[in-house]
Design a protein around this motif. Sequence first.
Motif, PDB file in Angstrom:
ATOM      1  N   ILE A 106       6.180 -58.888   0.599  1.00  0.00           N
ATOM      2  CA  ILE A 106       5.979 -60.303   0.257  1.00  0.00           C
ATOM      3  C   ILE A 106       5.324 -60.459  -1.111  1.00  0.00           C
ATOM      4  CG2 ILE A 106       4.685 -62.374   0.928  1.00  0.00           C
ATOM      5  CD1 ILE A 106       5.181 -61.446   3.886  1.00  0.00           C
ATOM      6  N   ASN A 107       4.405 -59.568  -1.454  1.00  0.00           N
ATOM      7  CA  ASN A 107       3.678 -59.676  -2.713  1.00  0.00           C
ATOM      8  C   ASN A 107       4.355 -58.966  -3.878  1.00  0.00           C
ATOM      9  OD1 ASN A 107       1.632 -61.162  -1.481  1.00  0.00           O
ATOM     10  ND2 ASN A 107       0.549 -59.327  -0.867  1.00  0.00           N
ATOM     11  N   ASP A 108       5.519 -58.377  -3.663  1.00  0.00           N
ATOM     12  CA  ASP A 108       6.190 -57.626  -4.717  1.00  0.00           C
ATOM     13  C   ASP A 108       7.067 -58.535  -5.573  1.00  0.00           C
ATOM     14  OD1 ASP A 108       6.887 -54.757  -5.676  1.00  0.00           O
ATOM     15  OD2 ASP A 108       8.815 -55.788  -5.470  1.00  0.00           O
ATOM     16  N   GLU A 109       6.931 -58.407  -6.881  1.00  0.00           N
ATOM     17  CA  GLU A 109       7.670 -59.259  -7.819  1.00  0.00           C
ATOM     18  C   GLU A 109       9.185 -59.034  -7.739  1.00  0.00           C
ATOM     19  OE1 GLU A 109       7.880 -59.771 -12.622  1.00  0.00           O
ATOM     20  OE2 GLU A 109       5.906 -59.412 -11.744  1.00  0.00           O
ATOM     21  N   MET A 110       9.626 -57.773  -7.688  1.00  0.00           N
ATOM     22  CA  MET A 110      11.066 -57.480  -7.628  1.00  0.00           C
ATOM     23  C   MET A 110      11.688 -58.056  -6.353  1.00  0.00           C
ATOM     24  SD  MET A 110      13.898 -56.125  -8.690  1.00  0.00           S
ATOM     25  CE  MET A 110      14.303 -54.566  -9.405  1.00  0.00           C
ATOM     26  N   ILE A 111      11.097 -57.765  -5.212  1.00  0.00           N
ATOM     27  CA  ILE A 111      11.635 -58.266  -3.946  1.00  0.00           C
ATOM     28  C   ILE A 111      11.577 -59.785  -3.912  1.00  0.00           C
ATOM     29  CG2 ILE A 111      11.235 -58.328  -1.443  1.00  0.00           C
ATOM     30  CD1 ILE A 111      10.423 -55.381  -1.668  1.00  0.00           C
ATOM     31  N   GLY A 112      10.499 -60.352  -4.433  1.00  0.00           N
ATOM     32  CA  GLY A 112      10.341 -61.799  -4.442  1.00  0.00           C
ATOM     33  C   GLY A 112      11.349 -62.537  -5.308  1.00  0.00           C
ATOM     34  N   SER A 113      12.033 -61.818  -6.184  1.00  0.00           N
ATOM     35  CA  SER A 113      13.019 -62.472  -7.049  1.00  0.00           C
ATOM     36  C   SER A 113      14.386 -62.613  -6.372  1.00  0.00           C
ATOM     37  CB  SER A 113      13.155 -61.713  -8.374  1.00  0.00           C
ATOM     38  OG  SER A 113      13.694 -60.428  -8.175  1.00  0.00           O
ATOM     39  N   PHE A 114      14.497 -62.167  -5.122  1.00  0.00           N
ATOM     40  CA  PHE A 114      15.739 -62.283  -4.357  1.00  0.00           C
ATOM     41  C   PHE A 114      15.477 -63.028  -3.053  1.00  0.00           C
ATOM     42  CE2 PHE A 114      16.249 -58.544  -6.974  1.00  0.00           C
ATOM     43  CZ  PHE A 114      17.543 -58.671  -7.436  1.00  0.00           C
ATOM     44  N   LYS A 115      16.515 -63.673  -2.551  1.00  0.00           N
ATOM     45  CA  LYS A 115      16.428 -64.268  -1.221  1.00  0.00           C
ATOM     46  C   LYS A 115      16.487 -63.120  -0.206  1.00  0.00           C
ATOM     47  CE  LYS A 115      18.883 -68.420  -2.641  1.00  0.00           C
ATOM     48  NZ  LYS A 115      20.166 -69.135  -2.584  1.00  0.00           N
ATOM     49  N   ARG A 116      15.858 -63.307   0.912  1.00  0.00           N
ATOM     50  CA  ARG A 116      15.803 -62.240   1.925  1.00  0.00           C
ATOM     51  C   ARG A 116      17.191 -61.816   2.390  1.00  0.00           C
ATOM     52  NH1 ARG A 116      10.237 -63.048   5.312  1.00  0.00           N
ATOM     53  NH2 ARG A 116       8.974 -63.524   3.483  1.00  0.00           N
ATOM     54  N   GLU A 117      18.116 -62.759   2.456  1.00  0.00           N
ATOM     55  CA  GLU A 117      19.479 -62.419   2.901  1.00  0.00           C
ATOM     56  C   GLU A 117      20.285 -61.706   1.812  1.00  0.00           C
ATOM     57  OE1 GLU A 117      19.413 -66.806   1.696  1.00  0.00           O
ATOM     58  OE2 GLU A 117      18.168 -65.535   2.968  1.00  0.00           O
ATOM     59  N   GLU A 118      19.738 -61.566   0.612  1.00  0.00           N
ATOM     60  CA  GLU A 118      20.393 -60.837  -0.477  1.00  0.00           C
ATOM     61  C   GLU A 118      19.903 -59.389  -0.574  1.00  0.00           C
ATOM     62  OE1 GLU A 118      21.105 -64.532  -3.595  1.00  0.00           O
ATOM     63  OE2 GLU A 118      19.257 -63.353  -3.778  1.00  0.00           O
ATOM     64  N   ILE A 119      19.055 -58.990   0.370  1.00  0.00           N
ATOM     65  CA  ILE A 119      18.428 -57.669   0.324  1.00  0.00           C
ATOM     66  C   ILE A 119      18.890 -56.828   1.513  1.00  0.00           C
ATOM     67  CG2 ILE A 119      16.225 -56.421   0.352  1.00  0.00           C
ATOM     68  CD1 ILE A 119      14.933 -59.018  -0.767  1.00  0.00           C
ATOM     69  N   ALA A 120      19.156 -55.544   1.260  1.00  0.00           N
ATOM     70  CA  ALA A 120      19.427 -54.576   2.320  1.00  0.00           C
ATOM     71  C   ALA A 120      18.366 -53.494   2.261  1.00  0.00           C
ATOM     72  CB  ALA A 120      20.817 -53.968   2.156  1.00  0.00           C
ATOM     73  N   PHE A 121      17.839 -53.115   3.416  1.00  0.00           N
ATOM     74  CA  PHE A 121      16.877 -52.026   3.524  1.00  0.00           C
ATOM     75  C   PHE A 121      17.586 -50.827   4.137  1.00  0.00           C
ATOM     76  CE2 PHE A 121      14.175 -55.721   3.268  1.00  0.00           C
ATOM     77  CZ  PHE A 121      13.104 -55.292   2.507  1.00  0.00           C
ATOM     78  N   VAL A 122      17.470 -49.674   3.483  1.00  0.00           N
ATOM     79  CA  VAL A 122      18.134 -48.452   3.932  1.00  0.00           C
ATOM     80  C   VAL A 122      17.078 -47.391   4.196  1.00  0.00           C
ATOM     81  CG1 VAL A 122      19.803 -46.650   3.341  1.00  0.00           C
ATOM     82  CG2 VAL A 122      20.147 -48.987   2.495  1.00  0.00           C
ATOM     83  N   GLY A 123      17.113 -46.803   5.390  1.00  0.00           N
ATOM     84  CA  GLY A 123      16.150 -45.754   5.703  1.00  0.00           C
ATOM     85  C   GLY A 123      16.552 -44.946   6.913  1.00  0.00           C
ATOM     86  N   ASP A 124      15.759 -43.921   7.189  1.00  0.00           N
ATOM     87  CA  ASP A 124      16.068 -42.977   8.264  1.00  0.00           C
ATOM     88  C   ASP A 124      15.256 -43.202   9.532  1.00  0.00           C
ATOM     89  OD1 ASP A 124      13.714 -40.531   8.204  1.00  0.00           O
ATOM     90  OD2 ASP A 124      13.808 -41.923   6.527  1.00  0.00           O
TER      91      ASP A 124
END
Length: 161
Positions: A106-124
């Motif tokens: 929430i406090n990150d500038e890069m992530i905050g510059s996108f809408k949540r539905e425009e982001i994909a999280f990839v992990g194991d």
Amino acid sequence: MIYLGVKMFKPNIYVENVHKINYEKLAKSNIKLVCFDLDNTLDEPDIITKEKDLELKKLFDEIEKLGIKIYIISNNSIKGRVDSFCKIYNLGYIENAKKPFLKKYINDEMIGSFKREEIAFVGDTIVTDVIGGNRFGSLTILVVLFKKNLVLQDTIPRDLW
């Protein structure tokens, strides 16, 4: 206490590895930022990366050609681990992210510059990567562990042991 329904544990997509993800389909679905976990998703855990993996560099170039930005979100807190990897590939990052908690997202500038539905999280890991991405309201992609034959402590978030 936070209640997590069954849906929080389920990724939207499950693939063998990061090379098997259909990034063209993600771009067509309006995904503009892919947030990768580092350890056991892109690289072996807890090593200090010193040189580029050419296959990974090629993948990052292909993703960026589609107009998708790449970002690293890692729970790793080993000094220099995340920074060394990201400098090699010229990527932004959050280290010691404390996934699945959302404060650093929430406090990150890069992530905050996108809408949540425009982001994909990839992990194991379901407990950190999938739950964190689902709680954030974004697309989640679970991959098989990069390195097989890990001991149990390698699959549990560091803050819990």
